[in-house]
Scaffold this active site. Structure first.
Site, PDB file in Angstrom:
ATOM      1  N   ASP A  67      97.257  66.683  53.686  1.00 40.70           N
ATOM      2  CA  ASP A  67      96.370  67.814  53.032  1.00 40.70           C
ATOM      3  C   ASP A  67      95.730  67.276  51.682  1.00 40.70           C
ATOM      4  OD1 ASP A  67      99.001  67.386  51.752  1.00 40.70           O
ATOM      5  OD2 ASP A  67      99.672  69.311  52.341  1.00 40.70           O
ATOM      6  N   ASN A 137     109.816  76.678  51.503  1.00 37.87           N
ATOM      7  CA  ASN A 137     109.646  78.050  52.349  1.00 37.87           C
ATOM      8  C   ASN A 137     109.493  77.538  53.779  1.00 37.87           C
ATOM      9  OD1 ASN A 137     107.046  77.096  52.318  1.00 37.87           O
ATOM     10  ND2 ASN A 137     106.027  78.641  51.299  1.00 37.87           N
ATOM     11  N   HIS A 139     107.185  75.363  54.682  1.00 37.97           N
ATOM     12  CA  HIS A 139     105.881  74.705  55.087  1.00 37.97           C
ATOM     13  C   HIS A 139     105.876  73.355  55.419  1.00 37.97           C
ATOM     14  CE1 HIS A 139     104.364  74.206  50.595  1.00 37.97           C
ATOM     15  NE2 HIS A 139     104.965  73.067  51.179  1.00 37.97           N
ATOM     16  N   GLU A 144     101.523  77.293  55.471  1.00 30.76           N
ATOM     17  CA  GLU A 144     102.480  78.363  54.687  1.00 30.76           C
ATOM     18  C   GLU A 144     102.957  79.440  55.780  1.00 30.76           C
ATOM     19  OE1 GLU A 144     103.327  77.861  51.953  1.00 30.76           O
ATOM     20  OE2 GLU A 144     102.018  77.729  50.184  1.00 30.76           O
TER      21      GLU A 144
HETATM   22  C1  GLP Z   1     103.935  70.104  48.834  1.00 23.69           C
HETATM   23  C2  GLP Z   1     103.130  69.430  49.928  1.00 23.69           C
HETATM   24  C3  GLP Z   1     103.740  68.994  51.343  1.00 23.69           C
HETATM   25  C4  GLP Z   1     105.117  68.698  50.759  1.00 23.69           C
HETATM   26  C5  GLP Z   1     106.118  69.772  50.158  1.00 23.69           C
HETATM   27  C6  GLP Z   1     107.314  69.396  49.486  1.00 23.69           C
HETATM   28  O1  GLP Z   1     103.219  71.427  48.353  1.00 23.69           O
HETATM   29  N1  GLP Z   1     101.832  69.987  50.667  1.00 23.69           N
HETATM   30  O2  GLP Z   1     103.313  68.136  52.063  1.00 23.69           O
HETATM   31  O3  GLP Z   1     105.949  68.117  51.770  1.00 23.69           O
HETATM   32  O4  GLP Z   1     105.112  70.574  49.384  1.00 23.69           O
HETATM   33  O5  GLP Z   1     106.954  68.674  48.088  1.00 23.69           O
HETATM   34  P1  GLP Z   1     108.249  67.994  47.400  1.00 23.69           P
HETATM   35  O6  GLP Z   1     108.278  66.795  48.225  1.00 23.69           O
HETATM   36  O7  GLP Z   1     107.547  67.729  45.968  1.00 23.69           O
HETATM   37  O8  GLP Z   1     109.273  68.668  47.431  1.00 23.69           O
END
Ligand code: GLP
Length: 265
Positions: A67, A137, A139, A144
């Site tokens: 992304d 959440n 995702h 989402e």
């Molecule tokens: C982000 C990304 C995800 C990631 C998630 C968790 O917003 N778009 O790809 O896995 O949220 O992030 P983190 O590893 O910082 O907890």
């Protein structure tokens, strides 16, 4: 779903890096799907070390990130392109031309990028291994809750919860990107193998749903229950809400015995 639970986040990173090394030894020109966020950072550090020690090479590897924020181009410090270059690509022997993110820089039409990205993934032969983190959440990528389980790469509006949780990466008074382009759930499901990493107690509820919950668009990661080749690496905190922990530990022990006996690799 293969589940491995470790005491520490460092051990999760070690195992993640070991899995990727293993793939690259078997397939030096693998196509990797990559993730950003804080979770995979230590794993990337391990891979940088391995590459510097010439244990692995990324010279023939192609990557596709999950992304990117809409409107941020690669030199924006909060863009995922910047993150990947800074933490990983600039430190390994990969050809930057073989690294891809679904970028819709300022002024570009973000609605077109999704289909183009899918075409590029298909032209590369599909993704051999997709690295995933997980949002609080549930995702994956930026899919989402209520994302269609059949979704492809497209623009997603981020939830307020995700915006709040990612706020820390943007300057105190700077504008935060509110839209992202993300691989869809169906795109992720087409990866031949999925490696999901989750650490920390704030992921425990999402992990509980992923492993023990019903498949639901309200927890998009649960769709992975339909994938035939998923490995989930957890630390103890992320695994803390699992009800059948004893069973998972036992499965892990049995699996290790089998590997020692028949497949020492
Ligand atoms: C982000 C990304 C995800 C990631 C998630 C968790 O917003 N778009 O790809 O896995 O949220 O992030 P983190 O590893 O910082 O907890």
């Amino acid at each position: 779903m293969e589940l491995m639970i470790f005491e520490t986040p460092a051990a999760v990173a070690d195992e993640g890096a070991r899995r990727i090394r293993h793939l690259l030894h078997a397939r030096p020109d693998a196509v990797l799907g990559l993730a950003t966020g804080s979770t995979p950072l230590t794993m990337y550090e391990r891979l940088v070390r391995d590459c510097r020690q010439k244990r692995i090479s990324f010279a023939a590897v192609t990557t596709f990130n999950l992304d990117e924020y809409v409107g941020l181009d690669g030199d924006h410090p909060q863009s995922y392109r910047h993150y990947m270059n800074e933490h990983f690509f600039s430190k390994i022997d990969i050809d930057l031309a073989n690294t891809h993110l679904p970028v819709a820089a300022a002024g570009a039409n973000p609605l077109r990028i999704g289909a183009e990205y899918e075409t590029k993934i298909a032209a590369a032969g599909g993704i051999d291994l997709q690295v995933l983190g997980i949002g609080r959440n549930g995702h994956i990528g930026f899919n989402e809750p209520t994302s269609s389980l059949g979704s492809r790469t497209r623009v997603k509006t981020l939830t307020r919860e995700t915006l709040a949780s990612n706020r820390r990466f943007f300057p105190a008074h700077g504008k935060q990107a509110e839209l992202a382009i993300t691989m869809g759930i169906a795109t992720i499901m087409e990866a031949r193998k999925v490696l999901l990493l989750a650490t920390g107690e704030e992921k425990a509820a999402a992990v509980e749903q992923l492993i023990e919950g019903p498949v639901s668009a309200m927890w998009p990661a649960t769709t992975l229950q339909y994938h035939g080749n998923v490995t989930v690496l957890l630390d103890a905190a992320a695994a803390s809400r699992l009800k059948n922990r004893d069973y998972y530990d036992w499965v892990q022990q049995q699996q290790q015995k089998l590997v020692q006996q028949f497949d020492a690799d």
